[in-house]
Design an enzyme around this catalytic site. Structure first.
Site, PDB file in Angstrom:
ATOM      1  N   GLY A  77      -1.088   7.086  -1.771  1.00  0.00           N
ATOM      2  CA  GLY A  77      -2.436   6.969  -2.503  1.00  0.00           C
ATOM      3  C   GLY A  77      -2.938   5.738  -2.679  1.00  0.00           C
ATOM      4  O   GLY A  77      -3.888   5.461  -3.949  1.00  0.00           O
ATOM      5  N   VAL A  85      -0.607  -1.797  -4.287  1.00  0.00           N
ATOM      6  CA  VAL A  85      -0.213  -2.598  -5.711  1.00  0.00           C
ATOM      7  C   VAL A  85      -0.230  -3.766  -5.531  1.00  0.00           C
ATOM      8  O   VAL A  85      -0.675  -4.607  -4.628  1.00  0.00           O
ATOM      9  CB  VAL A  85       1.429  -2.858  -5.503  1.00  0.00           C
ATOM     10  CG1 VAL A  85       2.033  -2.636  -6.947  1.00  0.00           C
ATOM     11  CG2 VAL A  85       1.556  -0.764  -5.869  1.00  0.00           C
ATOM     12  N   ASP A 122       9.398  11.250  -5.575  1.00  0.00           N
ATOM     13  CA  ASP A 122       8.959  10.315  -4.659  1.00  0.00           C
ATOM     14  C   ASP A 122      10.545   9.160  -4.293  1.00  0.00           C
ATOM     15  O   ASP A 122       9.777   7.941  -4.761  1.00  0.00           O
ATOM     16  CB  ASP A 122       7.644   9.501  -4.187  1.00  0.00           C
ATOM     17  CG  ASP A 122       6.913   8.710  -3.380  1.00  0.00           C
ATOM     18  OD1 ASP A 122       7.172   9.404  -2.547  1.00  0.00           O
ATOM     19  OD2 ASP A 122       6.501   8.783  -2.622  1.00  0.00           O
ATOM     20  N   HIS A 175       1.010  -1.256   0.011  1.00  0.00           N
ATOM     21  CA  HIS A 175      -0.027  -0.345  -0.175  1.00  0.00           C
ATOM     22  C   HIS A 175       0.993   0.685   0.075  1.00  0.00           C
ATOM     23  O   HIS A 175       2.065   1.016   0.245  1.00  0.00           O
ATOM     24  CB  HIS A 175      -0.981   0.278   1.523  1.00  0.00           C
ATOM     25  CG  HIS A 175      -1.649  -1.015   1.545  1.00  0.00           C
ATOM     26  ND1 HIS A 175      -3.096  -1.265   0.597  1.00  0.00           N
ATOM     27  CD2 HIS A 175      -1.962  -1.663   1.926  1.00  0.00           C
ATOM     28  CE1 HIS A 175      -3.610  -3.080   1.238  1.00  0.00           C
ATOM     29  NE2 HIS A 175      -2.900  -3.323   1.566  1.00  0.00           N
ATOM     30  N   GLY A 176      -0.073   2.291  -0.314  1.00  0.00           N
ATOM     31  CA  GLY A 176       1.109   3.362  -0.305  1.00  0.00           C
ATOM     32  C   GLY A 176       0.632   4.603  -1.342  1.00  0.00           C
ATOM     33  O   GLY A 176       0.516   4.271  -2.408  1.00  0.00           O
TER      34      GLY A 176
HETATM   35  C1  92P Z   1       6.147  -5.198  -6.122  1.00  0.00           C
HETATM   36  C2  92P Z   1       7.233  -5.999  -7.106  1.00  0.00           C
HETATM   37  N1  92P Z   1       7.011  -5.027  -8.005  1.00  0.00           N
HETATM   38  C3  92P Z   1       5.820  -3.502  -6.155  1.00  0.00           C
HETATM   39  N2  92P Z   1       6.723  -3.519  -9.927  1.00  0.00           N
HETATM   40  C4  92P Z   1       6.031  -2.189  -9.693  1.00  0.00           C
HETATM   41  C5  92P Z   1       5.526  -2.123  -8.172  1.00  0.00           C
HETATM   42  C6  92P Z   1       5.630  -3.274  -7.480  1.00  0.00           C
HETATM   43  C7  92P Z   1       5.950  -3.991  -8.511  1.00  0.00           C
HETATM   44  C8  92P Z   1       5.072  -1.488  -7.700  1.00  0.00           C
HETATM   45  O1  92P Z   1       4.646  -0.092  -7.950  1.00  0.00           O
HETATM   46  O2  92P Z   1       5.212  -0.662  -5.747  1.00  0.00           O
HETATM   47  C9  92P Z   1       4.672   0.599  -5.706  1.00  0.00           C
END
Ligand code: 92P
Length: 403
Positions: free
Chosen positions: A177, A180, A283, A174-175
């Site tokens: 907004g 995932v 970010d 999460h995060g």
């Molecule tokens: C975990 C594994 N793969 C998170 N690809 C994009 C991600 C992500 C990923 C993401 O946007 O995390 C904020």
């Protein structure tokens, strides 16, 4: 093709898996496995040991869609290989191609000897139903029809991303907004990471966000997360990106310098690439730095769409501990602000903990006072300096001797 809805593993469980063990400087041995998904790393090493009895094989490799070799040394990495292979099988089946065997390349410590062609009998511990029957075959040229990831990316980008084709699986985090999810894209057989953000905005703003996200299709750096497409459904946007099997850096323990150095170089290259496109990340933090078992490091969650950033900012109020002072104070944000966050992030990754004592209380301190070094010595204690000067002068006088 109803079975697709149940995911790759259920569909593949009953299928025969053919592993083609490539022998250095000669042909290959095909090994038929009847319970592929349960196969263990040791089982494969055992079979390689029988094919190449002279060699001490401790690992093997397979090739990804770009022809890059990926090493397998554990059950975890075996799982990654099998899930990659099953996704390519599915792609081949969807395209009506013949299923290619899974090719592996033993990695030997000692030079391999003669291969065992005659009387080869293999038994593995992968289950009673397993019938293993290696047979020699000539190595075939690799399938030239296989799509490169760039091509696949283009196909996926061609407006083909939609809710119906996506099966949401685990929550990855999460995060910022949104949430995932790990997701399976049925038509391509690809595993994706899909970020879903709730946004109560007008259709006009939705269109603007979609057009602003288009720049992501053009982003082509191995240090930036791959983008497959985005779509709105009702009041939420789904942004489909590349899945990274190592996850984000915030959940790792203290990272040793020889690893962190390489990670830092990749992150700096990723940021430099974004800045060259006049995109500020906005970010930078360990949870937005992703790694995979191939050793790649990629940045995610950067602010490409001004409208998206603004829309999230309206629903989600938060400062974070990696923000530069000028950002906290609401002043102009620039490249230097990304650099600040980069510095804090790498201090945290190197130390194994956040570099400041209490992140939230400290935000104001960062704005008002600066680094803990400055705060510690900001007591105006002239006596310390005075004593040091006196002592040094004393020392110098005593060495010069009587004039
Ligand atoms: C975990 C594994 N793969 C998170 N690809 C994009 C991600 C992500 C990923 C993401 O946007 O995390 C904020």
């Amino acid at each position: 093709m109803l079975w697709l809805a149940f995911g790759p593993f259920h569909a593949m469980e009953n299928q025969v898996l053919v592993i083609r063990i490539k022998i250095p400087n000669s042909g290959a041995v095909d090994w038929t496995v009847h319970s592929g998904p349960q196969l263990l790393f040791r089982d494969v090493l055992d079979v390689i040991g029988q094919v190449l009895p002279e060699a001490t094989t401790t690992a093997f490799e397979y090739e990804d869609e770009d022809g890059d070799r990926i090493t397998v040394r554990s059950d975890e990495e075996m799982k990654a290989m099998l899930s990659y292979y099953y996704s390519t099988v599915m792609e081949q089946q969807v395209n009506g191609q013949l299923t290619e065997p899974l090719q592996i390349f033993p990695r030997a410590c000692k030079p391999p000897g003669e291969r065992n062609i005659h009387g080869l009998k293999v038994n593995t511990r992968a289950g009673p139903s397993q019938h293993s029957s290696p047979a020699v075959s000539d190595s075939l040229p690799s399938n030239s029809l296989k799509k490169s990831s760039a091509e696949l990316k283009k196909i996926l980008a061609n407006g083909q991303m939609n809710e119906q084709d996506i099966r949401y699986r685990d929550t990855l985090g999460h995060g910022n907004g949104g949430t995932v999810y790990k997701a399976y894209h049925v038509p391509s057989g690809k595993i994706l990471a899909v970020k879903v953000i709730l946004l109560d905005i007008t259709l006009e703003l939705q269109k603007q966000i979609m057009s602003e996200l288009e720049i992501l299709y053009k982003c082509d750096s191995s240090y930036i997360i791959g983008f497959y497409g985005a779509f709105f459904v009702e009041n939420r946007i789904s942004i489909c990106t590349e899945f990274m099997d190592g996850g984000s850096l915030d959940v790792y323990r203290k990272i040793p310098e020889h690893v962190l150095g390489r990670i830092a170089v990749a992150v700096v290259k990723g940021l430099t690439y974004l800045w060259s496109l006049k995109i500020l990340h906005r970010d930078v933090k360990p949870s937005n730095m992703l790694v995979n078992t191939r050793g790649q490091v990629k940045l995610c969650d950067f602010g490409v769409s001004t409208q998206l950033v603004n829309s999230i900012a309206k629903t989600y109020v938060g400062t974070n501990a990696y923000m530069a002072p000028e950002r906290i104070s609401g002043e102009q944000y620039g490249i230097h602000s990304d650099v600040w966050s980069l510095g804090i992030s790498f201090m945290e990754l190197a130390l194994g903990r956040f570099p400041y004592p209490q992140p939230l209380q400290l935000l104001q301190c960062i704005v008002d006072e600066g680094h803990p070094f400055i705060m510690q010595f900001n007591d105006g204690n002239a006596a310390v300096v005075s004593m040091w000067v006196c002592r040094e002068l004393e020392e110098r006088r005593s060495q010069q001797g009587p004039l």
